[in-house]
Design an enzyme around this catalytic site. Structure first.
Site, PDB file in Angstrom:
ATOM      1  N   HIS A  12     -79.606  36.327 -58.415  1.00 31.71           N
ATOM      2  CA  HIS A  12     -79.196  35.668 -57.181  1.00 31.71           C
ATOM      3  C   HIS A  12     -80.041  36.111 -56.071  1.00 31.71           C
ATOM      4  CE1 HIS A  12     -75.958  39.686 -57.592  1.00 31.71           C
ATOM      5  NE2 HIS A  12     -77.006  39.443 -56.760  1.00 31.71           N
ATOM      6  N   HIS A 193     -85.479  44.603 -61.062  1.00 32.76           N
ATOM      7  CA  HIS A 193     -86.640  44.718 -60.234  1.00 32.76           C
ATOM      8  C   HIS A 193     -85.707  46.459 -59.365  1.00 32.76           C
ATOM      9  CE1 HIS A 193     -82.599  43.450 -58.935  1.00 32.76           C
ATOM     10  NE2 HIS A 193     -82.543  43.277 -58.050  1.00 32.76           N
ATOM     11  N   GLU A 240     -77.839  45.441 -62.085  1.00 32.06           N
ATOM     12  CA  GLU A 240     -76.910  44.039 -62.036  1.00 32.06           C
ATOM     13  C   GLU A 240     -77.064  43.701 -63.597  1.00 32.06           C
ATOM     14  OE1 GLU A 240     -78.173  43.035 -57.466  1.00 32.06           O
ATOM     15  OE2 GLU A 240     -79.113  42.220 -59.056  1.00 32.06           O
TER      16      GLU A 240
END
Length: 303
Positions: A12, A193, A240
């Site tokens: 996202h 990331h 996440e």
């Protein structure tokens, strides 16, 4: 009876929303990503659900340091795009499904999950970007959405084990809803990331590929990955991906991969998605035992 037919996991990254909103897909930087998502958009159009349970994390839009729920479910009629500092995205409002959402909330709480119930909130890129990547730029989103927000911003986030168990409980809740609905569960965020510090820009293709591989089949290894491994191998924001495990847990004992896509980079982030279907449709039985501490019984023993 409502039924979960498919699961989708999707990055996202906010820059994907920018590329969509400002028609940047033909730019050389963004075109490979558009081409990677295009087949899934076509598949989604042919397999359109009635409702998407969309697992995401809020980025200080609806929640801040005043309140940080571990798991929160949106039971409202609709949700507006959040202003994240540069104005709300020019995308449609998100239409909810209060009847199913309240049913799921009640079922989860009685299944020993302490959910926060939200009736009014704005939703940020964590929720709207996956919708854009799957549906493009419609005048109205073609599905109703139940937002399920997970804290992966402030320590401690929930474990992958707990997230998987929540997915199993969501499957039980959906199956017990007496309206005939086609439901998909989406897990969003990731992949590897890190946005700050000496390791900013970290991407771990090998680890990401392992994670994608193990979402399929009947293995449950992913639910036992500790927080420290996400941090070490995938960067500070790679955590996440525990939200993908809620989606995976909701699909039952065994899954089949229909499609995946992985690309580096997208705004210093590994972008990916995967489409899964349950192999046999089995819903994990409830382990609730009246009078006992059933909460711990929904988890497996991780080494």
């Amino acid at each position: 009876m409502a039924r979960i037919t498919h699961g989708i996991a999707c990055s996202h990254i906010p820059a994907l929303g920018v590329a969509s909103d400002f028609d940047k897909w033909e730019d050389p930087y963004w075109k490979p990503i558009q081409e990677g998502f295009a087949p899934t958009q076509a598949w989604e159009a042919e397999n359109l659900p009635d409702v998407v349970i969309l697992v995401y994390n809020d980025h200080a839009s609806a929640f801040d340091m005043k309140i940080i729920p571990t798991f929160a479910i949106g039971c409202g009629e609709s949700y507006k795009p959040a202003d994240e500092g540069w104005g709300p995205r020019a995308v449609p409002d998100v239409e909810g499904h209060p009847d199913l959402a309240w049913h799921i909330a009640q079922s989860l709480i009685l299944d020993e999950f302490d959910m926060t119930i939200i009736n009014e909130m704005d939703v940020d890129h964590g929720l709207t970007v996956p919708l854009s990547m799957m549906f493009g730029k419609p005048a109205k989103w073609p599905v109703k959405v139940i937002p399920l927000a997970v804290n992966v911003v402030t320590y401690p986030p929930p474990s992958g084990n707990r997230c998987w168990a929540l997915g199993e409980a969501i499957a039980r809740a959906v199956e017990s809803f007496d309206e005939d609905l086609n439901v998909q569960v989406w897990g969003t965020g990731g992949m590897s990331h890190q946005l700050q510090g000496p390791r900013a820009g970290l991407i771990n293709r090998e680890w990401d590929t392992m994670f994608l591989d193990k979402l399929s089949g009947d293995t449950q290894e992913l639910r036992c990955i500790p927080h420290i491994e996400y941090l070490r191998e995938t960067g500070s924001e790679g955590i996440e991906m525990v939200m993908w495990l809620i989606m995976r847990g909701a699909l039952g004992k065994e899954t089949r991969e229909l499609r995946r896509f992985y690309h580096v980079p997208a705004s210093n982030t590994a972008v990916g998605h995967i489409v899964l279907e349950p192999v046999n449709g089995d819903v994990p039985p409830s382990t609730t035992v009246e009078g006992n501490n059933a909460e711990a019984q929904t988890l497996i023993d991780c080494p």
